[in-house]
Motif scaffolding. Structure first.
Motif, PDB file in Angstrom:
ATOM      1  N   HIS A  52       0.690  -1.051  -0.077  1.00 11.19           N
ATOM      2  CA  HIS A  52       0.071   0.163  -0.079  1.00 11.19           C
ATOM      3  C   HIS A  52       1.010   1.331  -0.034  1.00 11.19           C
ATOM      4  O   HIS A  52       1.781   1.331   0.718  1.00 11.19           O
ATOM      5  CB  HIS A  52      -0.792  -0.013   1.117  1.00 11.19           C
ATOM      6  N   ASP A  53       0.666   2.113  -0.970  1.00 11.57           N
ATOM      7  CA  ASP A  53       1.588   3.220  -1.243  1.00 11.57           C
ATOM      8  C   ASP A  53       1.007   4.280  -0.657  1.00 11.57           C
ATOM      9  O   ASP A  53      -0.206   4.806  -0.941  1.00 11.57           O
ATOM     10  CB  ASP A  53       1.584   3.418  -2.785  1.00 11.57           C
ATOM     11  N   THR A  54       1.870   5.193   0.368  1.00 19.56           N
ATOM     12  CA  THR A  54       1.408   6.499   0.728  1.00 19.56           C
ATOM     13  C   THR A  54       2.098   7.583   0.319  1.00 19.56           C
ATOM     14  O   THR A  54       1.960   8.857   1.066  1.00 19.56           O
ATOM     15  CB  THR A  54       1.649   6.460   2.382  1.00 19.56           C
ATOM     16  N   ALA A  55       2.858   7.395  -0.970  1.00 12.10           N
ATOM     17  CA  ALA A  55       3.590   8.493  -1.499  1.00 12.10           C
ATOM     18  C   ALA A  55       2.462   9.818  -2.215  1.00 12.10           C
ATOM     19  O   ALA A  55       1.615   9.425  -2.614  1.00 12.10           O
ATOM     20  CB  ALA A  55       4.383   8.146  -2.526  1.00 12.10           C
ATOM     21  N   ALA A  56       3.097  11.025  -1.798  1.00 11.19           N
ATOM     22  CA  ALA A  56       2.452  12.026  -2.386  1.00 11.19           C
ATOM     23  C   ALA A  56       3.253  13.271  -2.985  1.00 11.19           C
ATOM     24  O   ALA A  56       4.416  12.932  -2.840  1.00 11.19           O
ATOM     25  CB  ALA A  56       1.561  12.690  -1.193  1.00 11.19           C
ATOM     26  N   THR A  57       2.957  14.072  -3.413  1.00 13.65           N
ATOM     27  CA  THR A  57       3.662  15.172  -4.223  1.00 13.65           C
ATOM     28  C   THR A  57       3.062  16.547  -3.753  1.00 13.65           C
ATOM     29  O   THR A  57       1.941  16.785  -3.835  1.00 13.65           O
ATOM     30  CB  THR A  57       3.901  15.314  -5.635  1.00 13.65           C
ATOM     31  N   VAL A  58       3.990  17.244  -3.088  1.00 15.98           N
ATOM     32  CA  VAL A  58       3.315  18.659  -2.778  1.00 15.98           C
ATOM     33  C   VAL A  58       4.407  19.673  -3.317  1.00 15.98           C
ATOM     34  O   VAL A  58       5.504  19.524  -2.990  1.00 15.98           O
ATOM     35  CB  VAL A  58       3.497  18.822  -1.156  1.00 15.98           C
ATOM     36  N   ALA A  59       3.940  20.763  -4.063  1.00 17.57           N
ATOM     37  CA  ALA A  59       4.889  21.650  -4.560  1.00 17.57           C
ATOM     38  C   ALA A  59       6.003  21.150  -5.346  1.00 17.57           C
ATOM     39  O   ALA A  59       7.416  21.609  -5.334  1.00 17.57           O
ATOM     40  CB  ALA A  59       5.664  22.510  -3.730  1.00 17.57           C
ATOM     41  N   LEU A 107       0.556   7.799  12.450  1.00 17.88           N
ATOM     42  CA  LEU A 107      -0.299   8.024  11.426  1.00 17.88           C
ATOM     43  C   LEU A 107      -0.216   7.326  10.275  1.00 17.88           C
ATOM     44  O   LEU A 107      -0.885   6.674   9.621  1.00 17.88           O
ATOM     45  CB  LEU A 107      -0.192   9.567  11.094  1.00 17.88           C
ATOM     46  N   ARG A 108       1.185   6.956   9.985  1.00 19.97           N
ATOM     47  CA  ARG A 108       1.527   6.193   8.499  1.00 19.97           C
ATOM     48  C   ARG A 108       1.036   4.876   8.897  1.00 19.97           C
ATOM     49  O   ARG A 108       0.378   4.476   7.859  1.00 19.97           O
ATOM     50  CB  ARG A 108       3.012   5.996   8.538  1.00 19.97           C
ATOM     51  N   GLU A 109       1.028   4.369  10.062  1.00 20.07           N
ATOM     52  CA  GLU A 109       0.569   2.936  10.166  1.00 20.07           C
ATOM     53  C   GLU A 109      -1.104   2.923   9.914  1.00 20.07           C
ATOM     54  O   GLU A 109      -1.506   1.872   9.495  1.00 20.07           O
ATOM     55  CB  GLU A 109       0.890   2.382  11.567  1.00 20.07           C
ATOM     56  N   GLU A 110      -1.702   3.828  10.680  1.00 20.32           N
ATOM     57  CA  GLU A 110      -3.029   4.019  10.452  1.00 20.32           C
ATOM     58  C   GLU A 110      -3.452   4.160   8.912  1.00 20.32           C
ATOM     59  O   GLU A 110      -4.448   3.719   8.476  1.00 20.32           O
ATOM     60  CB  GLU A 110      -3.510   5.232  11.321  1.00 20.32           C
ATOM     61  N   ILE A 111      -2.719   4.986   8.490  1.00 21.59           N
ATOM     62  CA  ILE A 111      -3.154   5.363   6.847  1.00 21.59           C
ATOM     63  C   ILE A 111      -2.877   3.980   6.110  1.00 21.59           C
ATOM     64  O   ILE A 111      -4.175   3.489   5.528  1.00 21.59           O
ATOM     65  CB  ILE A 111      -2.160   6.329   6.272  1.00 21.59           C
ATOM     66  N   VAL A 112      -1.823   3.367   6.408  1.00 20.30           N
ATOM     67  CA  VAL A 112      -1.768   1.910   5.622  1.00 20.30           C
ATOM     68  C   VAL A 112      -2.728   0.819   5.951  1.00 20.30           C
ATOM     69  O   VAL A 112      -3.473   0.250   5.180  1.00 20.30           O
ATOM     70  CB  VAL A 112      -0.245   1.325   5.763  1.00 20.30           C
TER      71      VAL A 112
END
Ligand code: FNR
Length: 397
Positions: free
Chosen positions: A71-78, A366-371
């Motif tokens: 499960h991928d949590t990667a994002a891009t900001v600016a 937070l990361r664990e909960e997102i995944v």
């Protein structure tokens, strides 16, 4: 040790399991005035509370048997690739939570694959934070048409900051009665010392020893030296210079013109304001009510998000902050149109409880909960979240 089939220990190995656990632990560790400064909100705390309850009004749409392994949590900001769609929001005078908050937050953020947004009212100067960091972090500007602003922008650029957030929801400071009752001044720092507040400090000797000794209250972008005199001087400058109710769109258009990097407006709740930001060429908006610390009865950030995202229409990035305390909150915000969120108080709880390790643990939770949330929903990546991932929760409130 085992006894009658039990695993016998002195204490439970894990007591801090959630952001709310960190909140309670931080409350015990901080003097009342500091706790109220961090955790409080404007007037009757209606917006502060709504920021949280808005998340309760959405259900997540699960899908089963999707056969997804990672499960991928990667994002891009600016244009910055992030391993986690959670930035650390700017918090002024964060040195009240832990004297090294700015440095620790930046260091932990980059180790966790995200970024820290350095406040104009930071407790270390923007140059000190940049020097201690390995990655380029973001700079938050309290705007004012004039020399303080242009000099801050020049300094931020030469220190290596390339993304700036202009906070536009503080034309005047919100009234946070809780902190004023416990010793903060209505118009800023330094805190008021009375026999009662002194007694409260005495009950928190570890905090008092660290924070009072180092005098990293806030405002170090304006003075060279540290110490109480510097804090007083810098905060008087801030009071005079930073909040200006006469600011208008021409002022921020000028900033857009001057700043060559990515530029965001922070504190947008109205879709018309978002449209204007897009017209002026801003790279993004942060849907935010300043964590319920400014206009009480402003809408909850999550409630304002869908309309703002629709108004922006993909022409700029949309971020959200306010009340994010669970991985599922992050998932809901992304489903409703944000490309990432920011957290303010949660990392202050973490740093107050156990310094860098606390900030790190808050982000790990937070990361664990997102995944886990993505896994249970049957969604492979945060990038796959959209409006169909959530549905209004049918529940009597
Ligand atoms: C803030 N916030 C803030 N925002 C900003 O643009 N400049 C600042 O200096 C500060 N200072 C500040 C201090 C403290 C103690 C708090 C709690 C917040 C607002 C912050 O960036 C963010 O919008 C909210 O904190 C987000 O809400 P949560 O995550 O705290 O609920």
């Amino acid at each position: 040790m085992e006894l009658f089939g039990f695993d016998v220990r002195w204490t439970l190995p894990e007591r801090l399991l959630s952001i709310e656990d960190y909140r309670r632990a931080a409350r015990r560790r901080l003097p009342a005035m500091v706790w109220n400064y961090i955790d409080g909100g404007a007037d009757d705390l209606v917006t502060l509370r709504d920021n949280r309850s808005a998340f309760d009004r959405w259900s997540l749409v699960p899908g089963v048997l999707k056969g997804i392994e990672d499960h991928d949590t990667a994002a891009t900001v600016a244009g910055i690739p992030l391993a986690l769609p959670v930035l650390l929001a700017p918090t002024g005078a964060s040195g009240m939570a832990h004297w090294r908050t700015d440095l620790l937050a930046a260091a932990v953020a980059e180790r966790m694959g995200t970024r820290y947004v350095v406040s104009t009212a930071s407790s270390w100067s923007l140059e000190e934070i940049a020097e201690a960091a390995r990655e380029a972090h973001l700079f938050q500007l309290y705007p004012r048409a004039g020399t303080v602003t242009s000099s801050l922008m020049r300094r931020a650029w030469s220190a290596g900051y390339r993304t700036m957030m202009v906070t536009v929801d503080v034309p005047v400071k919100g009234s946070r009665e809780g902190e004023r009752r416990t010793g903060m001044r209505g118009n800023g720092l330094p805190p008021i010392l009375t026999p009662r507040t002194a007694l409260n400090f005495a009950r928190h000797p570890r905090w008092t020893y660290d924070v009072v000794r180092h005098q990293r209250f806030g405002g170090y972008n304006f003075v060279e030296q540290t110490g109480i005199a510097a804090a007083v001087e810098s905060l008087h400058i801030q009071e005079r210079e930073l909040m200006q109710s006469t600011l208008n769109w021409d002022d921020v258009a000028w900033m857009r013109d001057q700043w060559k990097g990515a530029l965001y407006l922070k504190g947008i709740l109205n879709p018309e304001d978002a449209e204007q930001a897009v017209r002026l060429g801003f790279d993004g908006v942060v849907v935010s009510n300043h964590g319920g610390r400014q206009l009480d009865f402003a809408p909850a950030s999550l409630d304002a998000l869908p309309d703002v995202a629709a108004a922006v229409g993909g022409k700029a990035e949309v971020l959200l902050d306010g009340g994010v305390r669970r991985g599922s909150d992050v998932v809901k915000a992304l489903a409703l149109g944000a490309s990432a969120v920011m957290i303010g108080r949660p990392y202050l709880y973490g740093v107050a409880v156990s310094g860098a390790a606390g900030v790190r643990h808050v982000l790990e939770i937070l990361r664990e909960e997102i995944v886990r949330t993505l896994t249970l929903m049957g969604v492979a990546s945060v990038g796959d979240l959209d409006r169909s991932s959530v549905t209004p929760r049918h529940h009597e409130f």
